[in-house]
Scaffold this motif. Structure first.
Motif, PDB file in Angstrom:
ATOM      1  N   ILE A  34       0.857  -1.195   0.000  1.00 49.11           N
ATOM      2  CA  ILE A  34       0.000   0.000   0.000  1.00 49.11           C
ATOM      3  C   ILE A  34       0.885   1.234   0.000  1.00 49.11           C
ATOM      4  N   VAL A  35       0.602   2.170  -0.892  1.00 46.35           N
ATOM      5  CA  VAL A  35       1.388   3.402  -0.990  1.00 46.35           C
ATOM      6  C   VAL A  35       1.214   4.184   0.312  1.00 46.35           C
ATOM      7  N   ALA A  36       2.317   4.471   0.997  1.00 43.47           N
ATOM      8  CA  ALA A  36       2.290   5.078   2.327  1.00 43.47           C
ATOM      9  C   ALA A  36       2.146   6.599   2.298  1.00 43.47           C
ATOM     10  N   GLU A  37       2.640   7.238   1.243  1.00 48.27           N
ATOM     11  CA  GLU A  37       2.515   8.695   1.117  1.00 48.27           C
ATOM     12  C   GLU A  37       2.488   9.062  -0.356  1.00 48.27           C
ATOM     13  N   GLU A  38       2.071  10.283  -0.636  1.00 46.62           N
ATOM     14  CA  GLU A  38       1.977  10.699  -2.037  1.00 46.62           C
ATOM     15  C   GLU A  38       3.324  10.524  -2.730  1.00 46.62           C
ATOM     16  N   PRO A  39       3.356   9.849  -3.882  1.00 48.49           N
ATOM     17  CA  PRO A  39       4.613   9.696  -4.619  1.00 48.49           C
ATOM     18  C   PRO A  39       5.176  11.047  -5.038  1.00 48.49           C
ATOM     19  N   ALA A  40       6.500  11.124  -5.104  1.00 43.86           N
ATOM     20  CA  ALA A  40       7.181  12.339  -5.548  1.00 43.86           C
ATOM     21  C   ALA A  40       8.059  11.962  -6.736  1.00 43.86           C
ATOM     22  N   GLY A  41       7.579  12.267  -7.928  1.00 40.29           N
ATOM     23  CA  GLY A  41       8.329  11.909  -9.126  1.00 40.29           C
ATOM     24  C   GLY A  41       8.461  10.405  -9.249  1.00 40.29           C
ATOM     25  N   TYR A  42       9.692   9.942  -9.327  1.00 39.78           N
ATOM     26  CA  TYR A  42       9.944   8.512  -9.493  1.00 39.78           C
ATOM     27  C   TYR A  42      10.035   7.774  -8.164  1.00 39.78           C
ATOM     28  N   LYS A  43       9.918   8.504  -7.046  1.00 43.45           N
ATOM     29  CA  LYS A  43      10.032   7.899  -5.716  1.00 43.45           C
ATOM     30  C   LYS A  43       8.650   7.602  -5.151  1.00 43.45           C
ATOM     31  N   CYS A  44       8.454   6.362  -4.741  1.00 44.06           N
ATOM     32  CA  CYS A  44       7.174   5.933  -4.188  1.00 44.06           C
ATOM     33  C   CYS A  44       7.453   5.059  -2.963  1.00 44.06           C
ATOM     34  N   ILE A  45       6.953   5.465  -1.803  1.00 42.46           N
ATOM     35  CA  ILE A  45       7.153   4.687  -0.587  1.00 42.46           C
ATOM     36  C   ILE A  45       5.955   3.763  -0.405  1.00 42.46           C
ATOM     37  N   THR A  56      10.733   2.546  -7.115  1.00 43.64           N
ATOM     38  CA  THR A  56      10.715   3.390  -8.297  1.00 43.64           C
ATOM     39  C   THR A  56       9.312   3.365  -8.881  1.00 43.64           C
ATOM     40  N   LEU A  57       8.799   4.546  -9.231  1.00 44.92           N
ATOM     41  CA  LEU A  57       7.493   4.652  -9.868  1.00 44.92           C
ATOM     42  C   LEU A  57       7.720   5.066 -11.321  1.00 44.92           C
ATOM     43  N   PRO A  58       7.501   4.160 -12.271  1.00 45.90           N
ATOM     44  CA  PRO A  58       7.724   4.492 -13.683  1.00 45.90           C
ATOM     45  C   PRO A  58       6.868   5.679 -14.123  1.00 45.90           C
ATOM     46  N   GLU A  59       7.386   6.399 -15.078  1.00 44.19           N
ATOM     47  CA  GLU A  59       6.750   7.635 -15.543  1.00 44.19           C
ATOM     48  C   GLU A  59       5.295   7.438 -15.964  1.00 44.19           C
ATOM     49  N   HIS A  60       4.978   6.344 -16.622  1.00 41.40           N
ATOM     50  CA  HIS A  60       3.613   6.150 -17.113  1.00 41.40           C
ATOM     51  C   HIS A  60       2.607   5.955 -15.979  1.00 41.40           C
ATOM     52  N   LEU A  61       3.073   5.764 -14.731  1.00 43.39           N
ATOM     53  CA  LEU A  61       2.170   5.598 -13.589  1.00 43.39           C
ATOM     54  C   LEU A  61       2.095   6.837 -12.699  1.00 43.39           C
ATOM     55  N   HIS A  62       2.833   7.897 -13.020  1.00 44.49           N
ATOM     56  CA  HIS A  62       2.868   9.094 -12.177  1.00 44.49           C
ATOM     57  C   HIS A  62       1.474   9.673 -11.920  1.00 44.49           C
ATOM     58  N   ASP A  63       0.619   9.699 -12.911  1.00 41.86           N
ATOM     59  CA  ASP A  63      -0.721  10.272 -12.745  1.00 41.86           C
ATOM     60  C   ASP A  63      -1.739   9.269 -12.223  1.00 41.86           C
ATOM     61  N   TRP A  64      -1.340   8.016 -12.078  1.00 43.16           N
ATOM     62  CA  TRP A  64      -2.299   6.982 -11.703  1.00 43.16           C
ATOM     63  C   TRP A  64      -2.160   6.496 -10.274  1.00 43.16           C
ATOM     64  N   ILE A  65      -0.980   6.580  -9.706  1.00 39.48           N
ATOM     65  CA  ILE A  65      -0.717   6.021  -8.380  1.00 39.48           C
ATOM     66  C   ILE A  65      -0.678   7.146  -7.351  1.00 39.48           C
ATOM     67  N   SER A  66      -1.388   6.929  -6.228  1.00 38.39           N
ATOM     68  CA  SER A  66      -1.373   7.920  -5.144  1.00 38.39           C
ATOM     69  C   SER A  66      -1.442   7.214  -3.797  1.00 38.39           C
ATOM     70  N   LYS A  67      -1.354   7.998  -2.735  1.00 36.18           N
ATOM     71  CA  LYS A  67      -1.389   7.463  -1.370  1.00 36.18           C
ATOM     72  C   LYS A  67      -2.618   6.569  -1.189  1.00 36.18           C
ATOM     73  N   ASP A  68      -2.449   5.487  -0.464  1.00 37.58           N
ATOM     74  CA  ASP A  68      -3.490   4.509  -0.133  1.00 37.58           C
ATOM     75  C   ASP A  68      -3.857   3.582  -1.282  1.00 37.58           C
ATOM     76  N   ASP A  69      -3.180   3.669  -2.412  1.00 40.24           N
ATOM     77  CA  ASP A  69      -3.419   2.720  -3.493  1.00 40.24           C
ATOM     78  C   ASP A  69      -2.762   1.382  -3.159  1.00 40.24           C
ATOM     79  N   ILE A  70      -3.402   0.313  -3.567  1.00 43.47           N
ATOM     80  CA  ILE A  70      -2.828  -1.023  -3.455  1.00 43.47           C
ATOM     81  C   ILE A  70      -2.025  -1.237  -4.736  1.00 43.47           C
TER      82      ILE A  70
END
Length: 134
Positions: A34-45, A56-70
């Protein structure tokens, strides 16, 4: 010891060595978190089994993945050195939207990330747009 017994012992020894080598080899490992905090660029916790990991969060997912996503995470080398988010499987947020195609009689899409008019993420704003009506 007979020749046949010696050959069988040799085959057992080879089998044990091969099994140990296979155990030591590493390859891609897939996990879910589960995404713990809002991703910042290519960094996703991502929280995976109670541990926060930097992925690493690939560029094509930058607009799709956010905090609390599985999310699905690929451990590329199988040793934890390179973790990559490969997709999303929904959200733990209470407010999500699912799109149903009545002609196909199935769910075809969904939205888990909502923004207000100022592009701030929110869980409180949901606008229903019916393209069939003006």
């Amino acid at each position: 010891m007979s020749v046949a017994e010696t050959q069988n012992k040799l085959l057992e020894a080879v089998q044990i060595m091969v099994e140990e080598k296979v155990k030591q080899s590493s390859g891609p490992v897939f996990d879910t978190g589960i995404v713990a905090e809002e991703p910042a660029g290519y960094k996703c916790i991502v929280n995976i089994n109670g541990t926060e990991k930097i992925c690493t969060l690939p560029e094509h997912l930058h607009d799709w993945i956010s905090k609390d996503d599985i999310v699905y995470v690929n451990d590329v080398y199988g040793n934890g050195s390179e973790l990559v988010v490969t997709g999303s499987g929904g959200s733990i947020r209470k407010q999500t939207m699912v799109v149903n195609d009545e002609e196909k009689s199935k769910l075809i899409s969904g939205v888990t990330k909502f923004e207000d008019d100022n592009n701030n993420l929110t869980d409180n704003t949901l606008r229903i747009v019916d393209e069939g009506k003006n």
